[in-house]
Design a protein around this motif. Structure first.
Motif, PDB file in Angstrom:
ATOM      1  N   GLN A 134      -8.575  11.778  39.347  1.00 39.51           N
ATOM      2  CA  GLN A 134      -8.917  12.648  40.479  1.00 39.51           C
ATOM      3  C   GLN A 134      -7.740  13.552  40.845  1.00 39.51           C
ATOM      4  N   SER A 135      -6.924  13.912  39.858  1.00 39.77           N
ATOM      5  CA  SER A 135      -5.670  14.637  40.108  1.00 39.77           C
ATOM      6  C   SER A 135      -5.787  16.138  39.920  1.00 39.77           C
ATOM      7  N   ALA A 136      -7.003  16.668  39.870  1.00 35.08           N
ATOM      8  CA  ALA A 136      -7.181  18.057  39.459  1.00 35.08           C
ATOM      9  C   ALA A 136      -6.573  19.065  40.426  1.00 35.08           C
ATOM     10  N   ASP A 137      -6.423  18.725  41.711  1.00 41.40           N
ATOM     11  CA  ASP A 137      -5.963  19.753  42.646  1.00 41.40           C
ATOM     12  C   ASP A 137      -4.505  20.156  42.409  1.00 41.40           C
ATOM     13  N   LEU A 138      -3.625  19.184  42.123  1.00 40.26           N
ATOM     14  CA  LEU A 138      -2.219  19.506  41.875  1.00 40.26           C
ATOM     15  C   LEU A 138      -1.721  19.011  40.522  1.00 40.26           C
ATOM     16  N   GLY A 139      -2.557  18.274  39.810  1.00 37.36           N
ATOM     17  CA  GLY A 139      -2.130  17.720  38.542  1.00 37.36           C
ATOM     18  C   GLY A 139      -1.305  16.454  38.712  1.00 37.36           C
ATOM     19  N   PHE A 140      -0.837  15.944  37.589  1.00 41.57           N
ATOM     20  CA  PHE A 140      -0.010  14.736  37.550  1.00 41.57           C
ATOM     21  C   PHE A 140       1.419  15.150  37.235  1.00 41.57           C
ATOM     22  N   TRP A 141       2.369  14.690  38.052  1.00 38.84           N
ATOM     23  CA  TRP A 141       3.784  15.013  37.866  1.00 38.84           C
ATOM     24  C   TRP A 141       4.589  13.720  37.904  1.00 38.84           C
ATOM     25  N   LYS A 142       5.384  13.496  36.868  1.00 36.92           N
ATOM     26  CA  LYS A 142       6.160  12.258  36.784  1.00 36.92           C
ATOM     27  C   LYS A 142       7.637  12.568  36.588  1.00 36.92           C
ATOM     28  N   LEU A 143       8.463  11.819  37.309  1.00 37.19           N
ATOM     29  CA  LEU A 143       9.917  11.920  37.181  1.00 37.19           C
ATOM     30  C   LEU A 143      10.445  10.609  36.626  1.00 37.19           C
ATOM     31  N   GLU A 144      11.149  10.691  35.500  1.00 37.88           N
ATOM     32  CA  GLU A 144      11.765   9.518  34.884  1.00 37.88           C
ATOM     33  C   GLU A 144      13.286   9.683  34.917  1.00 37.88           C
ATOM     34  N   ARG A 145      13.963   8.725  35.519  1.00 39.87           N
ATOM     35  CA  ARG A 145      15.414   8.825  35.682  1.00 39.87           C
ATOM     36  C   ARG A 145      16.182   7.723  34.956  1.00 39.87           C
ATOM     37  N   GLN A 146      15.721   6.489  35.043  1.00 43.45           N
ATOM     38  CA  GLN A 146      16.446   5.354  34.472  1.00 43.45           C
ATOM     39  C   GLN A 146      16.595   5.538  32.964  1.00 43.45           C
ATOM     40  N   GLN A 147      17.719   5.096  32.415  1.00 45.71           N
ATOM     41  CA  GLN A 147      18.020   5.361  31.014  1.00 45.71           C
ATOM     42  C   GLN A 147      17.611   4.246  30.061  1.00 45.71           C
ATOM     43  N   THR A 148      17.301   3.084  30.584  1.00 50.16           N
ATOM     44  CA  THR A 148      16.934   1.954  29.734  1.00 50.16           C
ATOM     45  C   THR A 148      15.815   1.158  30.381  1.00 50.16           C
ATOM     46  N   PHE A 149      14.781   0.881  29.614  1.00 53.34           N
ATOM     47  CA  PHE A 149      13.674   0.036  30.043  1.00 53.34           C
ATOM     48  C   PHE A 149      13.361  -0.964  28.936  1.00 53.34           C
ATOM     49  N   GLN A 150      12.483  -1.901  29.254  1.00 50.16           N
ATOM     50  CA  GLN A 150      11.864  -2.737  28.242  1.00 50.16           C
ATOM     51  C   GLN A 150      10.350  -2.616  28.404  1.00 50.16           C
ATOM     52  N   GLU A 151       9.645  -2.542  27.288  1.00 46.92           N
ATOM     53  CA  GLU A 151       8.198  -2.358  27.324  1.00 46.92           C
ATOM     54  C   GLU A 151       7.485  -3.399  26.466  1.00 46.92           C
ATOM     55  N   ARG A 210       2.219  16.304  33.482  1.00 49.90           N
ATOM     56  CA  ARG A 210       3.553  16.803  33.172  1.00 49.90           C
ATOM     57  C   ARG A 210       4.622  15.782  33.548  1.00 49.90           C
ATOM     58  N   ARG A 211       5.739  15.805  32.808  1.00 46.38           N
ATOM     59  CA  ARG A 211       6.842  14.885  33.053  1.00 46.38           C
ATOM     60  C   ARG A 211       8.175  15.618  33.046  1.00 46.38           C
ATOM     61  N   VAL A 212       9.078  15.096  33.852  1.00 42.03           N
ATOM     62  CA  VAL A 212      10.489  15.480  33.806  1.00 42.03           C
ATOM     63  C   VAL A 212      11.266  14.258  33.376  1.00 42.03           C
ATOM     64  N   ARG A 213      12.079  14.416  32.320  1.00 41.74           N
ATOM     65  CA  ARG A 213      12.891  13.295  31.827  1.00 41.74           C
ATOM     66  C   ARG A 213      14.371  13.636  32.025  1.00 41.74           C
ATOM     67  N   VAL A 214      15.028  12.916  32.925  1.00 40.70           N
ATOM     68  CA  VAL A 214      16.470  13.085  33.119  1.00 40.70           C
ATOM     69  C   VAL A 214      17.191  12.338  32.003  1.00 40.70           C
ATOM     70  N   VAL A 215      18.164  13.001  31.387  1.00 41.12           N
ATOM     71  CA  VAL A 215      18.886  12.376  30.276  1.00 41.12           C
ATOM     72  C   VAL A 215      20.387  12.383  30.525  1.00 41.12           C
ATOM     73  N   GLU A 216      21.008  11.311  30.095  1.00 39.78           N
ATOM     74  CA  GLU A 216      22.461  11.214  30.037  1.00 39.78           C
ATOM     75  C   GLU A 216      22.845  11.107  28.561  1.00 39.78           C
ATOM     76  N   LEU A 238      17.912   8.913  41.416  1.00 39.39           N
ATOM     77  CA  LEU A 238      16.575   9.341  41.794  1.00 39.39           C
ATOM     78  C   LEU A 238      15.548   8.251  41.455  1.00 39.39           C
ATOM     79  N   PRO A 239      14.516   8.130  42.272  1.00 34.31           N
ATOM     80  CA  PRO A 239      13.490   7.106  42.011  1.00 34.31           C
ATOM     81  C   PRO A 239      12.566   7.501  40.884  1.00 34.31           C
ATOM     82  N   GLU A 240      11.921   6.507  40.298  1.00 32.47           N
ATOM     83  CA  GLU A 240      10.892   6.727  39.280  1.00 32.47           C
ATOM     84  C   GLU A 240       9.570   6.931  40.021  1.00 32.47           C
ATOM     85  N   ILE A 241       9.204   8.191  40.234  1.00 36.16           N
ATOM     86  CA  ILE A 241       8.022   8.494  41.039  1.00 36.16           C
ATOM     87  C   ILE A 241       7.064   9.392  40.275  1.00 36.16           C
TER      88      ILE A 241
END
Length: 205
Positions: A28-45, A88-94, A135-138
């Motif tokens: 139901q995201s059609a009005d503004l779309g989906f936007w994701k911010l990824e900041r942390q440099q290491t995860f486990q999946e 859409r996504r933004v990926r912060v990188v170090e 920055l938070p992962e939002i």
């Protein structure tokens, strides 16, 4: 300058409830779309076959599995398109890249090629917002809901926080969009910064 959340905490949700809630609202995201911010440099999946191969040191199999998932990823983003929005996504990188991030950028490149564009932002470009904490992962889903991913000490997703304040959601969506607009398309960045890297060593997940 501080976090775009401005001290907001949101409603803590266990994973099962979060997954169901996300699935309900994502489409139901059609009005503004989906936007994701990824900041942390290491995860486990754990549970993601390509990450599992990466974690055990089988880089070739990890990349093969990512490529094998291309058709499913393409179908997913075609469905997103039919629902009238873009994810859409933004990926912060170090740099130098963590080995996890080296793997993730391969995964994000395929996602981007399938219709889920990612832009790269350097850590120094967001340092002004991190005087108190990273920055938070939002991620915002249209104008009606936003989540913050919450990870444990090992980088495994343990829960999420849900936000429904329209003004806060719009503020955070515009914040992520602003970073996206100054970021570099992953496809352009990948060739110089990721493709030349040797396979990551097994002990550095």
């Amino acid at each position: 300058m501080s976090s775009p959340l401005g001290g907001a905490i949101g409603e803590r949700m266990p994973l099962d409830a979060y997954y169901a809630d996300f699935e309900q609202h994502f489409w139901q995201s059609a009005d503004l779309g989906f936007w994701k911010l990824e900041r942390q440099q290491t995860f486990q999946e754990p549970g993601y076959d390509s990450w599992e191969a990466f974690a055990r040191g089988d880089w070739g199999e990890s990349l093969r599995l990512l490529e094998a998932g291309r058709a499913e990823m393409d179908g997913y983003h075609r469905k997103v398109d039919r629902h009238g929005f873009v994810a859409r996504r933004v990926r912060v990188v170090e740099e130098p890249l963590s080995h996890y991030l080296q793997w993730e950028l391969h995964a994000l490149r395929i996602r981007s090629e399938c219709g889920g564009p990612t832009r790269i932002v350097r850590a120094d470009q967001v340092s002004q917002f991190e005087s108190e904490a990273p920055l938070p992962e939002i991620y915002t889903l249209g104008s009606h809901v936003m989540y913050q991913a919450v990870y444990d000490d090992q980088g495994i997703l343990e829960s999420a926080r849900k936000f429904v304040d329209p003004e806060l959601i719009l503020h955070c969506q515009k914040f992520i969009q602003g970073l996206y607009e100054v970021g570099e398309p992953l496809e352009d960045w990948f060739g110089d910064h990721v493709a030349p890297l040797p396979p990551p060593c097994r002990t550095s997940v």
